[in-house]
Write an enzyme that holds these catalytic residues in place. Structure first.
Site, PDB file in Angstrom:
ATOM      1  N   SER A 134       1.380   4.380  -3.828  1.00 20.17           N
ATOM      2  CA  SER A 134       2.603   3.682  -4.243  1.00 20.17           C
ATOM      3  C   SER A 134       2.529   3.417  -5.737  1.00 20.17           C
ATOM      4  O   SER A 134       1.429   3.287  -6.296  1.00 20.17           O
ATOM      5  CB  SER A 134       2.700   2.353  -3.494  1.00 20.17           C
ATOM      6  OG  SER A 134       3.674   1.523  -4.074  1.00 20.17           O
ATOM      7  N   TYR A 147      -0.420  -5.784  -1.393  1.00 16.21           N
ATOM      8  CA  TYR A 147      -0.152  -4.369  -1.085  1.00 16.21           C
ATOM      9  C   TYR A 147      -0.597  -3.473  -2.247  1.00 16.21           C
ATOM     10  O   TYR A 147      -1.254  -2.446  -2.047  1.00 16.21           O
ATOM     11  CB  TYR A 147       1.345  -4.223  -0.811  1.00 16.21           C
ATOM     12  CG  TYR A 147       1.869  -2.823  -0.680  1.00 16.21           C
ATOM     13  CD1 TYR A 147       1.837  -2.154   0.536  1.00 16.21           C
ATOM     14  CD2 TYR A 147       2.446  -2.155  -1.767  1.00 16.21           C
ATOM     15  CE1 TYR A 147       2.348  -0.875   0.664  1.00 16.21           C
ATOM     16  CE2 TYR A 147       2.959  -0.880  -1.651  1.00 16.21           C
ATOM     17  CZ  TYR A 147       2.907  -0.234  -0.429  1.00 16.21           C
ATOM     18  OH  TYR A 147       3.418   1.033  -0.306  1.00 16.21           O
TER      19      TYR A 147
HETATM   20  N1  LIG Z   1       9.318   3.045   1.413  1.00 17.17           N
HETATM   21  C1  LIG Z   1       8.974   3.030   0.126  1.00 17.17           C
HETATM   22  O1  LIG Z   1       9.807   2.742  -0.765  1.00 17.17           O
HETATM   23  C2  LIG Z   1       7.569   3.374  -0.267  1.00 17.17           C
HETATM   24  C3  LIG Z   1       7.265   3.400  -1.641  1.00 17.17           C
HETATM   25  C4  LIG Z   1       5.970   3.748  -2.026  1.00 17.17           C
HETATM   26  C5  LIG Z   1       5.016   4.064  -1.077  1.00 17.17           C
HETATM   27  N2  LIG Z   1       5.348   4.014   0.252  1.00 17.17           N
HETATM   28  C6  LIG Z   1       4.309   4.396   1.220  1.00 17.17           C
HETATM   29  O2  LIG Z   1       4.826   5.451   2.020  1.00 17.17           O
HETATM   30  C7  LIG Z   1       4.207   5.425   3.319  1.00 17.17           C
HETATM   31  C8  LIG Z   1       5.275   5.435   4.383  1.00 17.17           C
HETATM   32  O3  LIG Z   1       6.059   4.268   4.228  1.00 17.17           O
HETATM   33  P1  LIG Z   1       7.481   4.106   4.950  1.00 17.17           P
HETATM   34  O4  LIG Z   1       8.326   3.381   3.988  1.00 17.17           O
HETATM   35  O5  LIG Z   1       7.884   5.401   5.521  1.00 17.17           O
HETATM   36  O6  LIG Z   1       7.069   3.064   6.111  1.00 17.17           O
HETATM   37  P2  LIG Z   1       7.848   2.678   7.462  1.00 17.17           P
HETATM   38  O7  LIG Z   1       9.217   3.229   7.496  1.00 17.17           O
HETATM   39  O8  LIG Z   1       7.651   1.212   7.622  1.00 17.17           O
HETATM   40  O9  LIG Z   1       6.997   3.464   8.583  1.00 17.17           O
HETATM   41  C9  LIG Z   1       5.649   3.139   8.756  1.00 17.17           C
HETATM   42  C10 LIG Z   1       5.083   3.984   9.881  1.00 17.17           C
HETATM   43  O10 LIG Z   1       3.708   3.645  10.060  1.00 17.17           O
HETATM   44  C11 LIG Z   1       3.493   3.122  11.375  1.00 17.17           C
HETATM   45  N3  LIG Z   1       2.438   2.116  11.259  1.00 17.17           N
HETATM   46  C12 LIG Z   1       2.446   0.985  10.539  1.00 17.17           C
HETATM   47  N4  LIG Z   1       1.303   0.321  10.688  1.00 17.17           N
HETATM   48  C13 LIG Z   1       0.535   1.074  11.519  1.00 17.17           C
HETATM   49  C14 LIG Z   1      -0.750   0.922  12.058  1.00 17.17           C
HETATM   50  N5  LIG Z   1      -1.511  -0.159  11.776  1.00 17.17           N
HETATM   51  N6  LIG Z   1      -1.243   1.875  12.881  1.00 17.17           N
HETATM   52  C15 LIG Z   1      -0.500   2.971  13.186  1.00 17.17           C
HETATM   53  N7  LIG Z   1       0.739   3.169  12.699  1.00 17.17           N
HETATM   54  C16 LIG Z   1       1.256   2.222  11.883  1.00 17.17           C
HETATM   55  C17 LIG Z   1       4.870   2.608  11.803  1.00 17.17           C
HETATM   56  O11 LIG Z   1       5.065   2.534  13.205  1.00 17.17           O
HETATM   57  P3  LIG Z   1       4.662   1.206  14.041  1.00 17.17           P
HETATM   58  O12 LIG Z   1       5.233   0.046  13.293  1.00 17.17           O
HETATM   59  O13 LIG Z   1       5.233   1.415  15.414  1.00 17.17           O
HETATM   60  O14 LIG Z   1       3.163   1.195  14.033  1.00 17.17           O
HETATM   61  C18 LIG Z   1       5.759   3.705  11.216  1.00 17.17           C
HETATM   62  O15 LIG Z   1       5.692   4.868  12.011  1.00 17.17           O
HETATM   63  C19 LIG Z   1       3.316   4.169   3.325  1.00 17.17           C
HETATM   64  O16 LIG Z   1       1.992   4.531   3.027  1.00 17.17           O
HETATM   65  C20 LIG Z   1       3.897   3.328   2.202  1.00 17.17           C
HETATM   66  O17 LIG Z   1       2.947   2.434   1.681  1.00 17.17           O
HETATM   67  C21 LIG Z   1       6.594   3.682   0.678  1.00 17.17           C
END
Ligand SMILES: NC(=O)c1ccc[n+]([C@@H]2O[C@H](COP(=O)([O-])OP(=O)(O)OC[C@H]3O[C@@H](n4cnc5c(N)ncnc54)[C@H](OP(=O)(O)O)[C@@H]3O)[C@@H](O)[C@H]2O)c1
Length: 233
Positions: A134, A147
């Site tokens: 991130s 985070y």
């Molecule tokens: N969205 C952004 O703007 C952004 C920006 C920079 C970086 N990121 C990074 O991108 C990646 C994806 O983020 P996203 O925004 O797509 O997140 P998201 O929509 O919240 O999805 C997270 C996924 O991970 C699963 N998950 C969460 N905790 C878990 C655990 N302890 N064990 C197994 N599965 C787990 C969730 O399902 P369950 O809740 O059912 O477990 C879901 O499938 C992450 O690494 C995040 O830090 C995101």
């Protein structure tokens, strides 16, 4: 057929990446904690083993490893599952340490544990590790200390692994802002509809997989910011 393990594949970037690889005919092992969401997300994939569980659980990780053993190879490990921590994001002064510990367990220790368990098959396949990072790892945004510091630790793990594991490609991949549940939790009550969909980031991730540039930190926005050589200089 190449094999990928993608954590957090039920929503957001993980689901988009899993769908793209499934469309290419890859075999997948996918997880997320909520079984119904995971089942919905992978429905119709030609070759997927979906295992509900929490990446912080050693027992769950053992199930993921057993699935990889059954498939007989692993080409790409995508450590995507992540915890934002409490919402609204608390300042470090009042950050509850038990919450911070859970963020680190999910974002730092679980990815490393999977890497330790799967380095053998990854090495055998000349494989790649993609640790999803991130911009909060490198920018000091108020409220993002928990985070952000976990993602900074993940970045540094990735850089050191790259220096230690010459046979593997080790990438920290910064996707940029995406319109996902996690992003909404970071900005509760705000309209985030101007943020790009996670699918828009997938081509940059696929390029890493296809082109296997040198290990290092890559931003989806510009694909190549810091190579390992630059990190080490
Ligand atoms: N969205 C952004 O703007 C952004 C920006 C920079 C970086 N990121 C990074 O991108 C990646 C994806 O983020 P996203 O925004 O797509 O997140 P998201 O929509 O919240 O999805 C997270 C996924 O991970 C699963 N998950 C969460 N905790 C878990 C655990 N302890 N064990 C197994 N599965 C787990 C969730 O399902 P369950 O809740 O059912 O477990 C879901 O499938 C992450 O690494 C995040 O830090 C995101």
């Amino acid at each position: 057929m190449p094999v990928a393990l993608i954590t957090g594949a039920s929503r957001g970037l993980g689901r988009a990446a899993a769908r793209a690889l499934a469309d290419r005919g890859w075999s997948l092992v996918a997880d997320a904690r909520r079984e119904d969401d995971l089942t919905d997300a992978v429905r119709g994939f030609p070759d997927v083993v979906a295992i509900a569980g929490d990446v912080t659980s050693p027992g769950h990780r053992a199930h993921l490893v057993a699935a990889i053993r059954q498939l007989g190879r692993l080409d790409v490990l995508v450590n995507n599952a992540s915890s934002l921590g409490p919402s609204p994001l608390p300042p470090l002064r009042s950050y509850e340490l038990g919450e911070l510990r859970r963020v680190y367990e999910t974002n730092v220790l679980a990815p490393l544990a999977l890497i330790q368990l799967l380095a053998g098959p990854l090495e055998a396949a000349g494989g790649a590790i993609i640790n999803v990072s991130s911009d909060a790892a490198v920018e000091a945004y108020p409220g993002w200390g928990g985070y952000g510091s976990s993602k900074a630790a993940l970045d540094q793990l990735t850089a050191v692994l790259a220096a230690e594991e010459g046979a593997l490609r080790c990438y920290a991949f910064d996707p940029g802002d995406m319109r996902t549940d996690m992003h909404q939790h970071a900005f509760p009550g705000e309209d985030i509809s101007d943020r790009p969909e996670p699918e828009s980031v997938v081509p940059a991730l696929l390029r890493l997989i296809d082109e296997r540039p040198p290990s290092g930190r890559y931003r989806a926005a510009d694909r190549a910011v810091q190579s390992v050589e630059k990190v080490q200089s």
